[in-house]
Scaffold this active site. Structure first.
Site, PDB file in Angstrom:
ATOM      1  N   ASP A  13       0.759  -1.270  -0.052  1.00 41.91           N
ATOM      2  CA  ASP A  13       0.023  -0.067   0.083  1.00 41.91           C
ATOM      3  C   ASP A  13       0.750   1.305  -0.022  1.00 41.91           C
ATOM      4  O   ASP A  13       0.422   2.374   0.620  1.00 41.91           O
ATOM      5  CB  ASP A  13      -1.269   0.072   1.181  1.00 41.91           C
ATOM      6  CG  ASP A  13      -1.689  -1.291   1.189  1.00 41.91           C
ATOM      7  OD1 ASP A  13      -2.175  -1.637   0.164  1.00 41.91           O
ATOM      8  OD2 ASP A  13      -1.997  -1.867   2.400  1.00 41.91           O
ATOM      9  N   LYS A  16       2.153   2.057  -5.036  1.00 38.25           N
ATOM     10  CA  LYS A  16       2.550   1.565  -6.354  1.00 38.25           C
ATOM     11  C   LYS A  16       1.883   1.695  -7.597  1.00 38.25           C
ATOM     12  O   LYS A  16       2.438   2.159  -8.743  1.00 38.25           O
ATOM     13  CB  LYS A  16       3.130   0.017  -6.400  1.00 38.25           C
ATOM     14  CG  LYS A  16       4.119  -0.263  -5.278  1.00 38.25           C
ATOM     15  CD  LYS A  16       4.206  -1.802  -5.109  1.00 38.25           C
ATOM     16  CE  LYS A  16       2.869  -2.736  -4.451  1.00 38.25           C
ATOM     17  NZ  LYS A  16       2.574  -2.086  -3.050  1.00 38.25           N
ATOM     18  N   GLY A  40      -4.128  -4.835  -4.373  1.00 40.00           N
ATOM     19  CA  GLY A  40      -5.079  -3.535  -5.051  1.00 40.00           C
ATOM     20  C   GLY A  40      -4.154  -2.425  -5.334  1.00 40.00           C
ATOM     21  O   GLY A  40      -3.854  -1.713  -4.462  1.00 40.00           O
ATOM     22  N   HIS A  41      -4.107  -2.431  -6.446  1.00 39.46           N
ATOM     23  CA  HIS A  41      -3.405  -1.040  -7.072  1.00 39.46           C
ATOM     24  C   HIS A  41      -4.105   0.072  -7.507  1.00 39.46           C
ATOM     25  O   HIS A  41      -4.866  -0.203  -8.528  1.00 39.46           O
ATOM     26  CB  HIS A  41      -2.461  -1.424  -8.247  1.00 39.46           C
ATOM     27  CG  HIS A  41      -1.206  -2.442  -7.631  1.00 39.46           C
ATOM     28  ND1 HIS A  41      -0.303  -2.986  -8.313  1.00 39.46           N
ATOM     29  CD2 HIS A  41      -1.076  -2.713  -6.329  1.00 39.46           C
ATOM     30  CE1 HIS A  41       0.564  -3.602  -7.741  1.00 39.46           C
ATOM     31  NE2 HIS A  41       0.035  -3.519  -6.330  1.00 39.46           N
ATOM     32  N   GLN A 215       2.354  -5.900  -3.064  1.00 37.02           N
ATOM     33  CA  GLN A 215       2.428  -6.069  -1.496  1.00 37.02           C
ATOM     34  C   GLN A 215       3.907  -5.166  -1.692  1.00 37.02           C
ATOM     35  O   GLN A 215       4.189  -4.425  -2.347  1.00 37.02           O
ATOM     36  CB  GLN A 215       2.416  -7.449  -0.986  1.00 37.02           C
ATOM     37  CG  GLN A 215       1.124  -8.352  -0.977  1.00 37.02           C
ATOM     38  CD  GLN A 215       0.977  -8.877  -2.309  1.00 37.02           C
ATOM     39  OE1 GLN A 215       1.482  -9.538  -2.899  1.00 37.02           O
ATOM     40  NE2 GLN A 215      -0.379  -8.664  -2.551  1.00 37.02           N
TER      41      GLN A 215
HETATM   42  P1  IMP Z   1      -2.418 -12.643   2.192  1.00 35.38           P
HETATM   43  O1  IMP Z   1      -1.413 -12.185   1.084  1.00 35.38           O
HETATM   44  O2  IMP Z   1      -3.940 -12.600   1.577  1.00 35.38           O
HETATM   45  O3  IMP Z   1      -2.039 -14.182   2.469  1.00 35.38           O
HETATM   46  O4  IMP Z   1      -2.112 -11.868   3.656  1.00 35.38           O
HETATM   47  C1  IMP Z   1      -1.227 -11.941   4.402  1.00 35.38           C
HETATM   48  C2  IMP Z   1      -0.647 -10.593   4.874  1.00 35.38           C
HETATM   49  O5  IMP Z   1      -0.248  -9.848   3.742  1.00 35.38           O
HETATM   50  C3  IMP Z   1      -1.722  -9.877   5.667  1.00 35.38           C
HETATM   51  O6  IMP Z   1      -1.154  -9.014   6.690  1.00 35.38           O
HETATM   52  C4  IMP Z   1      -2.249  -9.072   4.562  1.00 35.38           C
HETATM   53  O7  IMP Z   1      -3.136  -8.091   5.246  1.00 35.38           O
HETATM   54  C5  IMP Z   1      -1.287  -8.602   3.953  1.00 35.38           C
HETATM   55  N1  IMP Z   1      -1.101  -8.209   2.554  1.00 35.38           N
HETATM   56  C6  IMP Z   1      -1.583  -9.138   1.408  1.00 35.38           C
HETATM   57  N2  IMP Z   1      -1.808  -8.414   0.268  1.00 35.38           N
HETATM   58  C7  IMP Z   1      -1.517  -6.991   0.709  1.00 35.38           C
HETATM   59  C8  IMP Z   1      -1.525  -5.662  -0.046  1.00 35.38           C
HETATM   60  O8  IMP Z   1      -1.709  -5.706  -1.288  1.00 35.38           O
HETATM   61  N3  IMP Z   1      -1.371  -4.710   0.641  1.00 35.38           N
HETATM   62  C9  IMP Z   1      -1.149  -4.590   1.919  1.00 35.38           C
HETATM   63  N4  IMP Z   1      -1.036  -5.699   2.563  1.00 35.38           N
HETATM   64  C10 IMP Z   1      -1.447  -6.989   2.095  1.00 35.38           C
END
Ligand code: IMP
Length: 402
Positions: A13, A16, A40-41, A215
């Site tokens: 977040d 990007k 989520g971009h 991420q």
């Molecule tokens: P997962 O990727 O859904 O398995 O989540 C694992 C961890 O990564 C959690 O803390 C999510 O909130 C975090 N996370 C996954 N995708 C994103 C993203 O795009 N932005 C911020 N945090 C993320």
């Protein structure tokens, strides 16, 4: 022609989407190499907001080929929904500008159910990411190319039975869900192909290639705050394994938010559970682009950022959301952590006047420029781009990128 790598340097977040969108106007190819619908971009073009989850940000540029690389995990249903939604808004999407690697793995409805059952402690996005990468690593996963053959239905049944025997307990997939899923898979058939060759051909024919990380570094499965991480390699290594092509990145761009945020659980040494934290959440609209969850907010952690620079060899910082710090004085940054993991802070002077309309870096208040300078000095990496608001126009470019 140069290749560029854009990565989040914190817990995701960082903004990007905006940076990649700025760069993709000149890109011939934009490639996603890890992650899936957990991303989520957010792009804001002329005030209109678009959130991309699985589709690379180059989709807004009609001349760009967008590649979902083999390191990604693809949710067919959500991807089809995303394509249809963008088409409704007039964005052209067809197999000529969107290519899905046949060897990317597929997120099945079962993976999502398992994630919702098991992902609570980490605070996952519930998009089935962890269970899908688990299937991949245990060599029982289903690749997207299975859609092109005949055995998909059987493979899905086997996945359900063999890989997750406990899945019957709330994890089973209904017939209706299965049918909807298979329809989405069929829709995607023409988009599936050999992404490695497409990227390699672009390299040898001198095209401009942009790799877009999802991420952030601190969520990397190896280098992040394990176990509170995502299940993919969000750092530079993931760019190579997730495409199957060696790319000489001229610029390795760290997207860094001017403060720190995190969604989900896990350590966050500089977290502010105070009025300043609430203020940052409000002015920065810090709510998850995928899940809508409020993001945890805190001071910039330079000690962690330095590690991110080591992991990725960053040579360019794109600093985002600097405008959100306006009016806070003093501003703290963590320069170290003590033996109990608590941050050691340095206090820096804040600024009062709004900066979102500044036309150049020189127009920013001196204390604001000093804040940027402190980050550069601490990391040894120049902030070539400073973002002072969500729109494309609110971007101060000090060093051109392409
Ligand atoms: P997962 O990727 O859904 O398995 O989540 C694992 C961890 O990564 C959690 O803390 C999510 O909130 C975090 N996370 C996954 N995708 C994103 C993203 O795009 N932005 C911020 N945090 C993320």
């Amino acid at each position: 022609m140069p290749s560029l790598l854009v990565l989040g340097a914190q817990w995701g977040d960082e903004g990007k989407g905006k940076i990649v969108d700025l760069l993709s106007g000149k890109a011939h190819l934009v490639v996603r190499f890890q992650g899936g619908a957990n991303a989520g971009h957010t792009l804001v073009v002329k005030g209109v907001k678009t959130v991309l989850h699985q589709i690379p940000s180059g989709i807004m540029n009609p001349r760009c080929l967008n590649v979902i690389g083999n390191g990604c995990v693809v949710d067919p249903e959500l991807l089809v929904a995303e394509i249809l939604e963008l088409r409704k808004r007039g964005v052209v999407i067809n197999p000529k500008n969107l290519l899905i690697a046949g060897n990317a793995h597929m997120v099945s409805p079962l993976h999502k159910k398992l994630d919702r059952l098991e992902g609570g402690a980490i605070g996952t996005t519930g998009k089935g990411i962890g269970p899908c990468y688990t299937s991949k690593a245990s060599r029982r996963g289903i690749r997207m190319e299975a859609i092109l053959g005949r055995g998909l239905r059987k493979a899905l049944a086997e996945l359900s039975m063999a890989h997750h025997p406990g899945a019957d307990d709330g994890g089973a997939v209904s017939a209706a869900e299965g049918a909807g899923f298979l329809r989405s898979c069929s829709f995607l058939k023409p988009f599936i192909g050999d992404a490695q060759s497409a990227v390699y051909e672009a390299v040898i024919s001198g095209k401009r290639i942009l790799l877009e990380g999802a991420q952030g570094t601190l969520l990397d499965i190896d280098h992040g705050t394990y176990p509170f991480v995502t299940s993919s390699s969000t750092t530079i290594g993931g760019a190579f394994t997730g495409t199957g092509v060696f790319l000489e990145f001229r610029k390795r761009i760290a997207v860094v938010k001017a403060f720190q945020t995190r969604v989900g659980n896990g350590p966050f040494p500089t977290e502010l559970k105070t009025a300043i934290g609430n203020h940052l959440r409000t002015v920065g609209a810090e709510f998850g682009a995928t899940t809508g969850r409020p993001r945890r907010c805190g001071w910039l952690d330079l000690s962690l950022l330095r590690k991110a620079c080591i992991a990725n060899g960053f040579n360019y910082i794109a600093l985002t959301k600097l405008d959100c710090l306006t009016g806070i004085d003093p501003i703290k940054v963590a320069i170290d952590h003590d033996s109990r993991g608590r941050p050691v802070y340095r206090e820096l002077r804040g600024w009062d006047s709004p900066i979102d309309k500044a036309a150049s870096f020189q127009e920013l208040p001196k204390t604001c420029r000093d804040y940027v300078g402190f980050i550069e000095k601490f990391t040894g990496v120049r902030a070539g781009l400073v973002s002072t608001g969500p729109d494309r126009d609110q971007t101060l470019i000090r060093e051109t990128i392409w």
